[in-house]
Design a protein around this motif. Structure first.
Motif, PDB file in Angstrom:
ATOM      1  N   GLN A  39       4.182  -4.020  -6.408  1.00 18.07           N
ATOM      2  CA  GLN A  39       4.690  -4.788  -5.263  1.00 18.07           C
ATOM      3  C   GLN A  39       5.075  -3.851  -4.122  1.00 18.07           C
ATOM      4  N   TYR A  40       5.583  -2.687  -4.480  1.00 19.23           N
ATOM      5  CA  TYR A  40       6.124  -1.787  -3.457  1.00 19.23           C
ATOM      6  C   TYR A  40       5.016  -1.233  -2.569  1.00 19.23           C
ATOM      7  N   TRP A  41       3.928  -0.836  -3.204  1.00 20.21           N
ATOM      8  CA  TRP A  41       2.815  -0.275  -2.436  1.00 20.21           C
ATOM      9  C   TRP A  41       1.673  -1.274  -2.340  1.00 20.21           C
ATOM     10  N   ARG A  42       2.018  -2.519  -2.213  1.00 22.40           N
ATOM     11  CA  ARG A  42       0.969  -3.524  -2.036  1.00 22.40           C
ATOM     12  C   ARG A  42       0.261  -3.260  -0.708  1.00 22.40           C
ATOM     13  N   HIS A  43      -1.033  -3.431  -0.689  1.00 25.50           N
ATOM     14  CA  HIS A  43      -1.787  -3.106   0.515  1.00 25.50           C
ATOM     15  C   HIS A  43      -2.986  -4.036   0.647  1.00 25.50           C
ATOM     16  N   LEU A  44      -3.619  -3.951   1.776  1.00 20.52           N
ATOM     17  CA  LEU A  44      -4.781  -4.797   2.011  1.00 20.52           C
ATOM     18  C   LEU A  44      -5.913  -4.413   1.052  1.00 20.52           C
ATOM     19  N   PRO A  45      -6.704  -5.390   0.658  1.00 24.74           N
ATOM     20  CA  PRO A  45      -7.806  -5.078  -0.259  1.00 24.74           C
ATOM     21  C   PRO A  45      -8.857  -4.224   0.435  1.00 24.74           C
ATOM     22  N   ALA A  46      -9.676  -3.574  -0.373  1.00 28.27           N
ATOM     23  CA  ALA A  46     -10.680  -2.653   0.168  1.00 28.27           C
ATOM     24  C   ALA A  46     -11.599  -3.348   1.167  1.00 28.27           C
ATOM     25  N   GLN A  47     -11.855  -4.637   0.940  1.00 31.09           N
ATOM     26  CA  GLN A  47     -12.779  -5.355   1.820  1.00 31.09           C
ATOM     27  C   GLN A  47     -12.265  -5.402   3.261  1.00 31.09           C
ATOM     28  N   ARG A  48     -10.960  -5.300   3.421  1.00 31.69           N
ATOM     29  CA  ARG A  48     -10.418  -5.324   4.792  1.00 31.69           C
ATOM     30  C   ARG A  48      -9.256  -4.341   4.900  1.00 31.69           C
ATOM     31  N   ALA A  49      -9.556  -3.104   4.523  1.00 30.90           N
ATOM     32  CA  ALA A  49      -8.510  -2.087   4.515  1.00 30.90           C
ATOM     33  C   ALA A  49      -7.933  -1.885   5.909  1.00 30.90           C
ATOM     34  N   ALA A  50      -6.647  -1.554   5.930  1.00 32.93           N
ATOM     35  CA  ALA A  50      -5.962  -1.353   7.205  1.00 32.93           C
ATOM     36  C   ALA A  50      -6.501  -0.120   7.904  1.00 32.93           C
ATOM     37  N   THR A  51      -6.611  -0.214   9.222  1.00 34.12           N
ATOM     38  CA  THR A  51      -7.106   0.910  10.001  1.00 34.12           C
ATOM     39  C   THR A  51      -6.290   2.181   9.775  1.00 34.12           C
ATOM     40  N   PRO A  52      -4.968   2.084   9.852  1.00 34.87           N
ATOM     41  CA  PRO A  52      -4.194   3.315   9.650  1.00 34.87           C
ATOM     42  C   PRO A  52      -4.418   3.921   8.274  1.00 34.87           C
ATOM     43  N   GLU A  53      -4.670   3.057   7.291  1.00 37.36           N
ATOM     44  CA  GLU A  53      -4.918   3.594   5.963  1.00 37.36           C
ATOM     45  C   GLU A  53      -6.207   4.402   5.970  1.00 37.36           C
ATOM     46  N   MET A  54      -7.207   3.839   6.635  1.00 35.74           N
ATOM     47  CA  MET A  54      -8.474   4.553   6.725  1.00 35.74           C
ATOM     48  C   MET A  54      -8.246   5.897   7.404  1.00 35.74           C
ATOM     49  N   ALA A  55      -7.469   5.843   8.471  1.00 33.46           N
ATOM     50  CA  ALA A  55      -7.212   7.075   9.214  1.00 33.46           C
ATOM     51  C   ALA A  55      -6.420   8.050   8.353  1.00 33.46           C
ATOM     52  N   ALA A  56      -5.457   7.515   7.644  1.00 37.34           N
ATOM     53  CA  ALA A  56      -4.566   8.374   6.896  1.00 37.34           C
ATOM     54  C   ALA A  56      -5.297   9.145   5.799  1.00 37.34           C
ATOM     55  N   GLU A  57      -6.420   8.579   5.336  1.00 35.18           N
ATOM     56  CA  GLU A  57      -7.163   9.271   4.290  1.00 35.18           C
ATOM     57  C   GLU A  57      -7.542  10.678   4.749  1.00 35.18           C
ATOM     58  N   ASP A  58      -7.808  10.824   6.038  1.00 31.06           N
ATOM     59  CA  ASP A  58      -8.270  12.126   6.549  1.00 31.06           C
ATOM     60  C   ASP A  58      -7.170  12.845   7.320  1.00 31.06           C
ATOM     61  N   SER A  59      -6.039  12.238   7.391  1.00 29.62           N
ATOM     62  CA  SER A  59      -5.014  12.789   8.270  1.00 29.62           C
ATOM     63  C   SER A  59      -4.012  13.595   7.477  1.00 29.62           C
ATOM     64  N   SER A  60      -3.443  14.582   8.096  1.00 28.43           N
ATOM     65  CA  SER A  60      -2.398  15.327   7.428  1.00 28.43           C
ATOM     66  C   SER A  60      -1.029  14.719   7.741  1.00 28.43           C
ATOM     67  N   ALA A  61      -1.049  13.779   8.656  1.00 26.56           N
ATOM     68  CA  ALA A  61       0.221  13.119   8.986  1.00 26.56           C
ATOM     69  C   ALA A  61       0.745  12.401   7.749  1.00 26.56           C
ATOM     70  N   ASP A  62       2.017  12.544   7.500  1.00 24.61           N
ATOM     71  CA  ASP A  62       2.545  12.000   6.255  1.00 24.61           C
ATOM     72  C   ASP A  62       2.776  10.501   6.345  1.00 24.61           C
ATOM     73  N   GLU A  63       2.893   9.977   7.495  1.00 30.81           N
ATOM     74  CA  GLU A  63       3.069   8.530   7.637  1.00 30.81           C
ATOM     75  C   GLU A  63       2.051   7.995   8.622  1.00 30.81           C
ATOM     76  N   SER A  64       1.688   6.775   8.392  1.00 28.69           N
ATOM     77  CA  SER A  64       0.745   6.154   9.297  1.00 28.69           C
ATOM     78  C   SER A  64       1.448   5.812  10.603  1.00 28.69           C
ATOM     79  N   PRO A  65       0.696   5.481  11.636  1.00 28.48           N
ATOM     80  CA  PRO A  65       1.283   5.275  12.952  1.00 28.48           C
ATOM     81  C   PRO A  65       2.293   4.128  12.992  1.00 28.48           C
TER      82      PRO A  65
END
Lengths: 512, 397, 118
Positions: A39-65
């Motif tokens: 429940q804590y890390w519930r997130h959008l399904p892969a079919q419609r993943a959140a943009t920041p999540e996509m970005a965060a995969e390659d980002s060194s930033a520890d938190e999304s925007p």
């Protein structure tokens, strides 16, 4: 290789899996959902993943925007845990896997019965695993106290609002009231707000003085926790929320409760009222607020069914009793996270790491878990502080009216429950449940069970009787999740494919 | 605990049998105190299906008691409605009838032969054609080899029935004490039982009725009497609510064999019925494993498979709960009712195994006759503890 | 006041879920559209459908309450399978959804039912 089975892939389960693998055990990680994170890390399904999540995969930033940050706390940590486990050949991840029963076998190892397939499906594959060690990390769900109108569509638990925001990007309404008690109300408001809905107010039943007593009696300790990197983030998070609330001008009121929801077939308004320090509404303070949704959470109830089925003892506060290793009263069974006490995600991560390490055969004294042990110690007081600051006040029953539903499944009202108990003069839980039907519906008392128990205890006390005379517990559900008759009737003929957690000579075993 | 008043009778056990005894004794004008170490109707009574059956009983003493008991239920229900009023939960007495089917050709002969001897003993046991069975139960597996209709079989909600009987006793001055455990006997001159010691102090009385179900052996031991009652475990599955598609108590003919059996190993046979709440109950297993309440998935699996064989549509039904209870099992398959020959002042009302709900009403009349010295409404000698078939078990140890 | 739940348009969403394929399901004969990956509850709420079940005793409407699979308020029949938690099951294109209103067996007179006596 020692095989560890972990049930629940939230923070505690993910940390346990990681630690058990690091200690050299083979791991099977189960979750009923089709994604990891709980429940804590519930997130959008892969079919419609959140943009920041996509970005965060390659980002060194520890938190999304901005905007996503508060929806997905510690998101980078989750992604790191998940990625490492997914890449690990000796970690078998089985999502969409519902454990529906645990049997206690003769050799002391639990037999974990599971169903793999779509939730509540008809032809899910049944299998049974007998690991060397089992770690239960099943979490908790909202405790929502009944109030008049709480059964109207448009009344949601706080968890629902969060799940719909995080996992669906669905707004529960346009003008939303958030109410109840506990630090969780703040992320709920934040989630609702992130869906574009107007949060017209957050109503915390506890009074400011009590909040101060719970949170701030040891300011030095608070400061230490805030300073502790990572592990102390919980409190830093809260400070963040408070700041955000102010910035967004969401009214945050203490000592107030939603005491009724109004509408025909859907919520159109709520009544809020001041409550005294015992949560009893103060007459003359009722105020009606127009709203089309209300999200209510008065705390959390641990999901204890599997622990009880496995034979684990509970502590007096009715959480799973664990020792320093995270081991329960059953030597082969460990527990971590909210089922051992409502402590938040950071405590769950620390407990999971210790339990995973020890379940794999390690020692709590090993350097590998020194940081987790320290973090766990720092957070140990968290649960009791939440309880002190936000614990349910006994006066809440004063906002009930005779028609208020207590059991939502079976439509049992406060009046009907009382009439049934009074007519039969019964104080035993079994008898009252079976004569009123409260708690006998499809949720099996998950929502009303503790409430029924408390209302009954009040009656028992009035009659001078101890609670729990018949030894019944609302938390005892040997069938943990509904199973289709066809699934139940199926012979389990062989172990499922993949690395089997069962390495014992008698494996693969069939039904016990 | 106001232990100063000395009741005529102490009933040990506030389950359905103790409740029935309390009602009957108080209706006979006796003062009654019911003691239960736990809560009322919270043991075996809360873990059964509420069967009032004649269909599963072979001619003999138990059937006589069942027929007598069955005839007493409508009066009890009428009394409860009249005296306890509309606010009291419904006992849900429903004379829905039983339908016993043989699903294999091999079972047809034995089923019909059994029905014939039952009919000779006065049971309404009507063999019907498979087509007629399907008219009674349209969703029954059409591959029925033989079927017998038992219109007398009925169902109650056992917890509410027990609570109603306790309430009726209370209206006649009976007192019900929960959390009161019996710890020993009070013995008078000549070794007569003159009361019981409890965890809350001594309680003197004129007679003691032991109605503690599967725990009766334990309680008897505290009274220094041997009683060979053993727990036999039964499990029942409960589905989620669904539109009603089962209208009778429907079971396969194997059930009769399982009921009559003394086998300790697991036995299951399918008994399927719906409840007033819209759920379907699926029983029932019989297994002698002591007071071991751990879940056994194989038991549930067998129950599910056999129920689907009776009603194929149940394959898609969801099981939401399984409950297990301990039934008071007797080595010679007869309840123990009446005066104990070894301890004057002690009366038994136990050992009914899975039939205690139905047999409670008749048992209570026999116990009341024994306590008051009245003539027994039916021949009760067969139920006494010193019957020949039980003697070997009393002597042991 | 505009009322009820709705799905955020991706363009207006700060979290910005990547656009997804649509899924079309039927609810009691009507058509409801959502996005692939949504739960049935997400599809229904996202389309403004707040409730889809009626309780057995009072006939009161119910939809999502707990949202995490605990309360079973949101159960619905999916392709003929009863009691599926809408908040847990992902919607599949073409799912046939039927709302549930399970009536209790016929009411009986106080105390007992002698229907079997006839």
């Amino acid at each position: 290789m020692r095989q560890v089975l972990i049930v629940g892939a939230g923070p505690a389960g993910l940390a346990a899996a990681t630690a058990a693998r690091a200690a050299g055990a083979g791991v099977t990680l189960l979750d009923a959902a089709d994604q990891l994170g709980g429940q804590y890390w519930r997130h959008l399904p892969a079919q419609r993943a959140a943009t920041p999540e996509m970005a965060a995969e390659d980002s060194s930033a520890d938190e999304s925007p901005a905007g996503a940050g508060l929806l997905q706390h510690g998101r980078r940590r989750f992604q790191r845990l998940r990625a490492a486990l997914e890449a690990d050949q000796q970690c078998l991840i089985r999502t969409s896997s519902q454990v529906w029963a645990i049997e206690r076998t003769g050799d002391g190892r639990p037999a974990v019965h599971m169903l793999e397939g779509p939730p509540d499906g008809r032809d899910r594959r049944r299998s049974v695993l007998t690991p060397d060690a089992l770690i239960l990390a099943t979490g908790a769900h909202d405790r929502t106290l009944p109030f008049p109108g709480w059964d109207l569509p448009g009344v949601f638990s706080g968890g629902a609002a969060q799940a719909l925001a995080k996992g669906e990007r669905v707004a529960v309404g346009h003008r939303v009231v958030v109410a109840g008690a506990g630090p969780f109300l703040l992320p709920v408001a934040e989630s609702v707000s992130s869906t574009g809905a107007a949060v017209v107010g957050v109503f915390e039943a506890s009074h400011r003085t009590r909040l101060a007593a719970g949170w701030l009696t040891r300011p030095w300790k608070l400061a230490w926790e805030l300073a502790g990197a990572g592990a102390g983030a919980k409190l830093g998070e809260l400070a963040g929320y408070a700041g955000n609330q102010l910035r967004r001008r969401i009214p945050y009121r203490t000592g107030m409760a939603v005491v009724a929801a109004h509408g025909i077939d859907r919520v159109e308004a709520v009544t809020v009222a001041r409550v005294d320090s015992n949560w009893s509404p103060v007459s003359g303070t009722q105020r009606r607020i127009s709203a089309d949704a209300v999200c209510v959470s008065h705390g959390f109830t641990p999901r204890l069914e599997l622990a009880i089925a496995a034979g684990c003892a509970l502590n007096p506060d009715r959480f799973v009793q664990v020792d320093a290793d995270g081991r329960t009263s059953v030597p082969t069974v460990f527990a971590a996270g909210e089922i051992t006490g409502i402590g938040g995600a950071d405590a769950a991560l620390a407990q999971g790491a210790v339990a995973g390490h020890c379940a794999a055969g390690g020692s709590v004294a090993d350097p590998a878990v020194a940081a987790a042990v320290r973090s766990r110690a720092r957070l140990r007081g968290f649960a009791s502080r939440i309880e002190r600051a936000h614990g349910i006040g006994a006066g809440w029953t004063d906002w009930l009216v005779p028609d208020t539903l207590i059991c939502r499944c079976e439509d049992v009202s406060y009046r009907a429950l009382g009439d049934s108990a009074a007519a039969t003069a019964a104080t035993g839980l079994r008898s009252v449940k079976l004569s009123s039907r409260a708690g006998l519906g499809i949720c099996q008392g998950r929502i009303c069970g503790r409430t029924v128990e408390e209302l009954l205890a009040d009656r028992g006390r009035a009659a001078g009787l101890a609670a729990g005379l018949d030894g019944a517990s609302v938390d005892n559900r040997p069938i943990v999740s509904p199973i289709r008759m066809s699934e139940l009737a199926a012979q389990v003929s062989a172990q499922p494919p993949g690395p089997s957690p069962t390495q014992s000579p008698e494996a693969p075993r069939e039904e016990c | 605990m106001s232990g100063d008043v000395c009741p005529d009778v102490v009933v040990i056990g506030a389950g359905v049998v103790g409740a029935a005894c309390a009602r009957a004794l108080s209706m006979a004008g006796l003062t009654v105190t019911v003691l239960d170490r736990g809560a009322t109707a919270g043991g075996t009574t809360a873990a059964g299906e509420g069967n009032l059956l004649v269909s599963d009983k072979a001619p003999g003493d138990e059937l006589r008691l069942a027929q007598f008991s069955l005839g007493l239920w409508p009066g009890l229900v009428d009394q409860a409605v009249a005296e306890l009023g509309p606010d009291f939960p419904s006992i849900e007495y429903h004379r829905k009838g039983g339908l016993v089917v043989a699903t294999a050709a091999a079972g047809a002969g034995p089923l019909l032969a059994f029905a014939a001897v039952q009919a000779a003993a006065g049971v309404d046991a009507t063999p019907i054609s498979p087509a007629a069975a399907l008219r009674l139960e349209p969703d029954l597996n059409p591959a029925v080899a033989a079927a017998v209709h038992y219109p007398q079989d009925a169902q109650v909600q056992p917890v509410i029935a027990a609570q109603a009987m306790l309430a009726l006793a209370r209206r006649r001055g009976a007192e019900v004490r929960q959390g009161a455990a019996v710890t020993g006997p009070l013995l008078g001159a000549g070794g007569r039982l003159t009361g019981v010691m409890t965890n809350r102090g001594p309680m003197s009385c004129g007679a003691v009725v032991l109605a503690a179900g599967p725990w009766s052996g334990e309680v008897a031991a505290t009274l220094r009497v041997r009683l060979p009652v053993r727990p036999r475990r039964g499990m029942v599955l409960v589905t989620t609510r669904m539109p009603q598609r089962v209208f009778h108590k429907v079971y396969d003919a194997d059930y009769v064999g399982a009921v009559e059996s003394g086998e300790a190993n697991l036995q299951t046979s399918s008994v399927v019925e719906s409840t007033a709440a819209g759920t379907v109950l699926i029983g029932s297993s019989r297994q002698q494993i002591g007071f071991d309440s751990r879940l056994r998935v194989e038991v549930l699996r067998e129950l599910a498979a056999k129920a689907i064989a009776l009603f194929p549509f149940l394959a898609g039904a969801s099981v939401m709960r399984a409950y297990g209870g301990f039934r008071p099992f007797m080595p010679d398959h007869l309840p123990v009712i009446g005066a104990d020959h070894r301890l004057p002042g002690l009366f038994h009302a136990t050992g009914h195994e899975g039939a205690g709900i139905g047999l409670s009403t008749g048992t209570a009349e026999l116990v009341t006759a024994a306590v008051t010295g009245a003539e027994s409404p039916i021949d009760a000698a067969a139920f006494l503890a010193d019957r020949p078939t039980l003697r070997p078990y009393l002597a042991a140890a | 006041m505009t009322q009820g739940p709705r799905r955020l348009p991706a363009a207006a969403d700060r979290v910005g879920p990547r656009s997804a394929k649509t899924v079309t399901v039927s609810l009691d004969g009507g058509t409801v559209t959502g996005l692939a990956g949504q739960t049935i509850a997400g599809v229904l709420l996202g389309s403004g459908v707040l409730s889809w079940r009626r309780t057995s005793t009072t006939g009161a409407p119910r939809g999502v309450f707990c949202g995490i699979g605990v309360c079973f308020d949101c159960i619905i029949t999916v392709n003929g399978d009863r009691d599926v938690r809408a908040c847990q099951r992902r919607a599949a294109d073409g799912d046939v959804l039927t709302s549930q209103h399970d009536l209790l067996p016929a009411r009986r007179p106080a105390g007992y039912n002698s229907a079997g006596d006839q």
